[in-house]
Write a protein that holds these residues in place. Structure first.
Motif, short mmCIF file in Angstrom:
data_model
loop_
_atom_site.label_atom_id
_atom_site.label_comp_id
_atom_site.label_asym_id
_atom_site.label_seq_id
_atom_site.Cartn_x
_atom_site.Cartn_y
_atom_site.Cartn_z
N GLY A 172 0.81 -1.21 0.00
CA GLY A 172 0.00 0.00 0.00
C GLY A 172 0.84 1.25 0.00
O GLY A 172 0.48 2.26 -0.64
N PHE A 173 2.00 1.21 0.66
CA PHE A 173 2.87 2.38 0.70
C PHE A 173 3.54 2.63 -0.66
O PHE A 173 4.10 3.70 -0.90
N VAL A 174 3.50 1.63 -1.56
CA VAL A 174 4.00 1.80 -2.92
C VAL A 174 2.88 2.23 -3.85
O VAL A 174 3.01 3.19 -4.61
N MET A 175 1.73 1.54 -3.77
CA MET A 175 0.67 1.75 -4.74
C MET A 175 -0.03 3.10 -4.58
O MET A 175 -0.34 3.76 -5.58
N VAL A 176 -0.31 3.52 -3.35
CA VAL A 176 -1.04 4.78 -3.19
C VAL A 176 -0.23 5.96 -3.72
O VAL A 176 -0.74 6.74 -4.54
N PRO A 177 1.06 6.13 -3.34
CA PRO A 177 1.83 7.23 -3.92
C PRO A 177 1.99 7.11 -5.44
O PRO A 177 2.01 8.12 -6.15
N ALA A 178 2.14 5.86 -5.93
CA ALA A 178 2.32 5.66 -7.38
C ALA A 178 1.08 6.11 -8.14
O ALA A 178 1.18 6.82 -9.16
N LEU A 179 -0.10 5.70 -7.68
CA LEU A 179 -1.34 6.10 -8.36
C LEU A 179 -1.58 7.60 -8.24
O LEU A 179 -2.12 8.22 -9.16
N GLN A 180 -1.19 8.18 -7.11
CA GLN A 180 -1.33 9.63 -6.96
C GLN A 180 -0.39 10.38 -7.90
O GLN A 180 -0.73 11.46 -8.39
N ARG A 181 0.77 9.80 -8.15
CA ARG A 181 1.76 10.46 -9.00
C ARG A 181 1.49 10.25 -10.48
O ARG A 181 1.65 11.18 -11.29
N TYR A 182 1.08 9.04 -10.86
CA TYR A 182 0.98 8.70 -12.28
C TYR A 182 -0.43 8.83 -12.85
O TYR A 182 -0.61 8.63 -14.06
N THR A 183 -1.44 9.12 -12.02
CA THR A 183 -2.80 9.28 -12.52
C THR A 183 -3.42 10.55 -11.93
O THR A 183 -2.87 11.15 -11.00
N ASN A 184 -4.55 10.93 -12.49
CA ASN A 184 -5.31 12.06 -11.94
C ASN A 184 -6.61 11.58 -11.31
O ASN A 184 -7.62 12.30 -11.30
N LEU A 185 -6.60 10.35 -10.77
CA LEU A 185 -7.78 9.79 -10.14
C LEU A 185 -8.08 10.53 -8.84
O LEU A 185 -7.20 11.11 -8.21
N THR A 186 -9.34 10.47 -8.42
CA THR A 186 -9.71 11.05 -7.13
C THR A 186 -9.10 10.22 -6.00
O THR A 186 -8.68 9.07 -6.20
N THR A 187 -9.05 10.80 -4.82
CA THR A 187 -8.47 10.10 -3.67
C THR A 187 -9.20 8.79 -3.40
O THR A 187 -8.58 7.76 -3.14
N GLN A 188 -10.54 8.83 -3.48
CA GLN A 188 -11.32 7.62 -3.22
C GLN A 188 -11.02 6.52 -4.24
O GLN A 188 -10.90 5.35 -3.90
N SER A 189 -10.86 6.93 -5.51
CA SER A 189 -10.56 5.96 -6.56
C SER A 189 -9.15 5.41 -6.42
O SER A 189 -8.91 4.22 -6.64
N VAL A 190 -8.20 6.26 -6.02
CA VAL A 190 -6.83 5.81 -5.80
C VAL A 190 -6.79 4.75 -4.70
O VAL A 190 -6.17 3.69 -4.85
N LEU A 191 -7.46 5.02 -3.59
CA LEU A 191 -7.46 4.08 -2.47
C LEU A 191 -8.13 2.76 -2.85
O LEU A 191 -7.62 1.69 -2.54
N ALA A 192 -9.29 2.84 -3.53
CA ALA A 192 -10.00 1.62 -3.91
C ALA A 192 -9.21 0.79 -4.92
O ALA A 192 -9.15 -0.44 -4.83
N THR A 193 -8.60 1.46 -5.89
CA THR A 193 -7.81 0.75 -6.90
C THR A 193 -6.56 0.13 -6.28
O THR A 193 -6.19 -1.01 -6.59
N SER A 194 -5.91 0.86 -5.36
CA SER A 194 -4.72 0.32 -4.70
C SER A 194 -5.08 -0.88 -3.84
O SER A 194 -4.33 -1.86 -3.77
N LEU A 195 -6.23 -0.84 -3.17
CA LEU A 195 -6.67 -1.97 -2.36
C LEU A 195 -6.90 -3.21 -3.23
O LEU A 195 -6.60 -4.33 -2.82
N THR A 196 -7.41 -3.00 -4.44
CA THR A 196 -7.61 -4.13 -5.36
C THR A 196 -6.28 -4.75 -5.75
O THR A 196 -6.13 -5.98 -5.77
N VAL A 197 -5.30 -3.91 -6.04
CA VAL A 197 -3.97 -4.41 -6.38
C VAL A 197 -3.36 -5.16 -5.20
O VAL A 197 -2.82 -6.26 -5.35
N ILE A 198 -3.46 -4.56 -4.02
CA ILE A 198 -2.88 -5.18 -2.81
C ILE A 198 -3.52 -6.53 -2.54
O ILE A 198 -2.83 -7.51 -2.20
N ALA A 199 -4.85 -6.61 -2.70
CA ALA A 199 -5.55 -7.87 -2.45
C ALA A 199 -5.05 -8.96 -3.40
O ALA A 199 -4.74 -10.08 -2.97
N LEU A 200 -4.95 -8.65 -4.69
CA LEU A 200 -4.55 -9.65 -5.67
C LEU A 200 -3.10 -10.08 -5.47
O LEU A 200 -2.79 -11.29 -5.50
#
Length: 267
Positions: A172-200
């Motif tokens: 999570g400490f990798v995915m959340v900053p990465a999605l915040q840096r490389y995308t313009n997704l909202t905070t809620q979408s960043v967190l939900a997408t990162s959780l999906t990656v972390i789960a898989l």
């Protein structure tokens, strides 16, 4: 059994209060509380974090805020590289692994402390920054896929996968900053997408570790049950506490655990 359950409960509460990145404390809690080595604690931490992230991912999918194509690409890279991390963990002495984890935990503490601070006056407003490689098309509600976008997400998945296998962290400490840096997704979408990656990524690491006989189910099951219960209870109080104070508390706890790990490894 009761002690392991209580340790899992504590990790679950921290997850609820601080987000998926709080799961990084699962491994040191198992090292100090149960006496496991880093390689033994890693898969158990992955299981607990993976189950907790799965709950969050399901909620995000239900609300339609998970960018599932981005999550699948990133998680795919992580799943492929996670066995490499597991292979390295089983062949690396405990002391170097502990030192690596301690420095990683210090980095996480630093990031949490930064997050707790108010936005600096004079910082560039979002409109003046260079557009990220992955831009969300507001009309289609989907990311515009380009080569730089695919490469950025794939590289992020590789880092998260190797670290998840090597140190038993969800990423999570990798995915959340990465999605915040490389995308313009909202905070809620960043967190939900990162959780999906972390789960898989986490659950794939659990499967690989279990197949290799490196997962101690007698510890993993009560610890994971405690984590899920703790996460459910922690959510009841998370909304009532100011986030800056939560992040500062998490930063302090992470720093103290990192120092304890260093003392244990070097002493």
């Amino acid at each position: 059994m009761i002690a392991v359950l209580l340790l899992g409960l504590t990790v679950g509460v921290i997850l609820a209060l601080t987000g998926a990145g709080g799961g990084i404390l699962a491994v040191p809690f198992l090292v100090f509380g149960v006496g496991l080595s880093m390689a033994e604690a890693g898969p158990i931490g992955l299981l607990a974090v993976g189950l907790a992230a799965t709950l969050g991912a399901v909620m995000g999918l239900r609300n339609g805020i998970v960018r599932y194509k981005a999550a699948l690409l990133t998680a795919g890279a992580g799943v492929v590289c996670s066995p490499l991390g597991l292979w390295l963990a089983q062949r690396t002495p405990n002391r170097p692994l502990t030192i690596m984890f301690a420095f990683l935990l210090m980095y996480v503490a630093f990031r949490a402390l930064q997050k707790s601070r108010p936005t600096r006056v004079g910082a560039k407003p979002p409109g003046t920054r260079k557009p990220p490689p992955c831009v969300l098309d507001e009309n289609r509600g989907k990311l515009n896929w380009t080569g730089p976008c695919a490469w950025a997400l794939t590289a992020s998945g590789v880092v998260a996968g190797v670290l998840s296998g090597l140190l038993g962290v969800g990423g999570g400490f990798v995915m959340v900053p990465a999605l915040q840096r490389y995308t313009n997704l909202t905070t809620q979408s960043v967190l939900a997408t990162s959780l999906t990656v972390i789960a898989l990524v986490s659950l794939s690491g659990v499967v690989a570790s279990s197949a290799a006989g490196h997962l101690q189910w007698a510890v993993a099951l009560p610890f994971s049950i405690g984590a899920i219960i703790g996460m459910g209870g922690g959510r009841l109080i998370a909304a009532r506490l100011p986030e800056p104070y939560l992040q500062k508390g998490f930063a302090l706890l992470s720093a103290l655990v990192a120092v304890a790990l260093l003392v244990k490894a070097l002493g």
